[in-house]
Design an enzyme around this catalytic site. Sequence first.
Site, mmCIF file in Angstrom:
data_model
loop_
_atom_site.group_PDB
_atom_site.id
_atom_site.type_symbol
_atom_site.label_atom_id
_atom_site.label_comp_id
_atom_site.label_asym_id
_atom_site.label_seq_id
_atom_site.Cartn_x
_atom_site.Cartn_y
_atom_site.Cartn_z
ATOM 1 N N SER A 1 0.873 -1.189 0.000
ATOM 2 C CA SER A 1 0.000 0.000 0.000
ATOM 3 C C SER A 1 0.903 1.229 0.000
ATOM 4 O O SER A 1 2.117 1.120 0.217
ATOM 5 C CB SER A 1 -0.855 -0.050 1.269
ATOM 6 O OG SER A 1 -1.291 1.225 1.668
ATOM 7 N N TYR B 1 -2.906 -1.043 10.103
ATOM 8 C CA TYR B 1 -2.828 -1.252 8.646
ATOM 9 C C TYR B 1 -1.466 -0.766 8.132
ATOM 10 O O TYR B 1 -0.802 -1.444 7.346
ATOM 11 C CB TYR B 1 -3.969 -0.484 7.976
ATOM 12 C CG TYR B 1 -4.109 -0.703 6.490
ATOM 13 C CD1 TYR B 1 -4.817 -1.782 5.980
ATOM 14 C CD2 TYR B 1 -3.551 0.204 5.582
ATOM 15 C CE1 TYR B 1 -4.968 -1.968 4.612
ATOM 16 C CE2 TYR B 1 -3.693 0.023 4.218
ATOM 17 C CZ TYR B 1 -4.406 -1.066 3.723
ATOM 18 O OH TYR B 1 -4.546 -1.239 2.370
HETATM 19 P P1 NDP Z 1 -11.860 -5.388 -0.834
HETATM 20 O O1 NDP Z 1 -12.419 -5.127 0.518
HETATM 21 O O2 NDP Z 1 -12.626 -4.944 -2.029
HETATM 22 O O3 NDP Z 1 -11.553 -6.954 -1.006
HETATM 23 C C1 NDP Z 1 -10.883 -7.658 -0.001
HETATM 24 C C2 NDP Z 1 -10.877 -9.128 -0.346
HETATM 25 O O4 NDP Z 1 -10.192 -9.834 0.694
HETATM 26 C C3 NDP Z 1 -12.263 -9.718 -0.463
HETATM 27 O O5 NDP Z 1 -12.273 -10.690 -1.486
HETATM 28 C C4 NDP Z 1 -12.455 -10.367 0.911
HETATM 29 O O6 NDP Z 1 -13.413 -11.419 0.803
HETATM 30 C C5 NDP Z 1 -11.050 -10.887 1.172
HETATM 31 N N1 NDP Z 1 -10.713 -11.147 2.577
HETATM 32 C C6 NDP Z 1 -10.752 -10.284 3.624
HETATM 33 N N2 NDP Z 1 -10.344 -10.902 4.745
HETATM 34 C C7 NDP Z 1 -10.050 -12.182 4.397
HETATM 35 C C8 NDP Z 1 -9.574 -13.312 5.121
HETATM 36 N N3 NDP Z 1 -9.336 -13.255 6.441
HETATM 37 N N4 NDP Z 1 -9.384 -14.468 4.440
HETATM 38 C C9 NDP Z 1 -9.618 -14.553 3.108
HETATM 39 N N5 NDP Z 1 -10.051 -13.507 2.377
HETATM 40 C C10 NDP Z 1 -10.283 -12.341 3.017
HETATM 41 O O7 NDP Z 1 -10.400 -4.762 -0.806
HETATM 42 P P2 NDP Z 1 -9.439 -4.194 -1.971
HETATM 43 O O8 NDP Z 1 -9.654 -4.917 -3.231
HETATM 44 O O9 NDP Z 1 -9.521 -2.734 -1.915
HETATM 45 O O10 NDP Z 1 -8.024 -4.595 -1.340
HETATM 46 C C11 NDP Z 1 -7.277 -5.726 -1.760
HETATM 47 C C12 NDP Z 1 -5.866 -5.579 -1.214
HETATM 48 O O11 NDP Z 1 -5.295 -4.372 -1.718
HETATM 49 C C13 NDP Z 1 -5.787 -5.487 0.316
HETATM 50 O O12 NDP Z 1 -4.630 -6.121 0.775
HETATM 51 C C14 NDP Z 1 -5.686 -3.995 0.549
HETATM 52 O O13 NDP Z 1 -5.080 -3.687 1.769
HETATM 53 C C15 NDP Z 1 -4.823 -3.587 -0.643
HETATM 54 N N6 NDP Z 1 -4.883 -2.183 -0.988
HETATM 55 C C16 NDP Z 1 -6.065 -1.598 -1.359
HETATM 56 C C17 NDP Z 1 -6.074 -0.265 -1.691
HETATM 57 C C18 NDP Z 1 -7.321 0.440 -2.110
HETATM 58 O O14 NDP Z 1 -7.274 1.672 -2.262
HETATM 59 N N7 NDP Z 1 -8.419 -0.234 -2.330
HETATM 60 C C19 NDP Z 1 -4.864 0.550 -1.649
HETATM 61 C C20 NDP Z 1 -3.683 -0.177 -1.262
HETATM 62 C C21 NDP Z 1 -3.718 -1.491 -0.950
HETATM 63 P P3 NDP Z 1 -14.362 -11.865 2.042
HETATM 64 O O15 NDP Z 1 -14.753 -10.618 2.775
HETATM 65 O O16 NDP Z 1 -15.502 -12.560 1.332
HETATM 66 O O17 NDP Z 1 -13.554 -12.812 2.858
#
Ligand code: NDP
Length: 255
Positions: A146, A159
């Site tokens: 990130s 985070y």
């Molecule tokens: P979303 O919230 O849209 O998606 C997160 C995904 O992770 C979902 O598929 C969720 O599915 C899954 N997830 C969450 N916890 C768990 C767990 N314990 N086990 C398995 N799956 C899990 O997030 P983003 O797409 O925005 O983020 C994806 C990655 O990118 C993350 O690591 C985030 O920190 C990083 N990121 C995002 C940014 C942004 O601006 N969006 C910026 C920088 C980094 P479910 O809830 O069904 O388990």
Amino acid sequence: MSTLFDLTGRTALITGSVRGIGYALAEGLAAAGAAVIVNSRQQAAVDEAVGKLQAKGYAARGLAFDVSNEAAVQAAFARLDQDGVEVDILINNAGIQFRKPMVDLALSDWQRVLDTNLTSAFVVGKEAAKRMIARGRGGKIINIGSLTSEAGRATVAPYTVAKGGIKMLSRAMAAEWAQFNIQANSIGPGYILTEMNTALIENPDFNAWVKASNPAGRWGQPEEMVGTAIYLASAASSYVNGQIIYVDGGWLSVL
Ligand code: NDP
């Protein structure tokens, strides 16, 4: 045509890939030729995402497990072993956000964010790497960092610490596993339009700040992470290890 970026014949596990960045990465790697394994905690969401990918003609299967639960991760890899599925590319993408000033932050919330965003990458990475090493044909690990891998922001301390750790975990993996032809790198997305940011996207002040402070003048789209992921998942990056590439519209390049 060059085959440098071709992922045909490779299998990629992308954690947290039923929506947002993870889903875009699953679809992008599938379009580059990989068979993909979709994951989240919710079986129904996994089934739906797999269905969408298969409808587009891609090779996709699902595996629901919680990345923060070591026993569940081990059981998932045992299931892949049983089915003869070998993970060549791992993207540690699953993550959560939790916003609270540090003086009000409970230890349990700190721990939950660290477990989901950082320790999970070690646990899933360990299971994947053990098998890559045993097979002897290398592998690719991409850990999603990130902007907070580099810079602090108020109210997101765990985070920030987790994502800083992700950058260094990639380096630790490179230090130990480069000898087995495993490359471990990070991608650091900027602010991307996903469900994780719903509250920020709906806040006009935050939106204006994103547009004013990012040289690109806009949020990023999940699909804009795909090119860098294909690069780091392919032969094109065979001598690139322990790096973090920020895909942020130039944000970290300016004051
Ligand atoms: P979303 O919230 O849209 O998606 C997160 C995904 O992770 C979902 O598929 C969720 O599915 C899954 N997830 C969450 N916890 C768990 C767990 N314990 N086990 C398995 N799956 C899990 O997030 P983003 O797409 O925005 O983020 C994806 C990655 O990118 C993350 O690591 C985030 O920190 C990083 N990121 C995002 C940014 C942004 O601006 N969006 C910026 C920088 C980094 P479910 O809830 O069904 O388990």
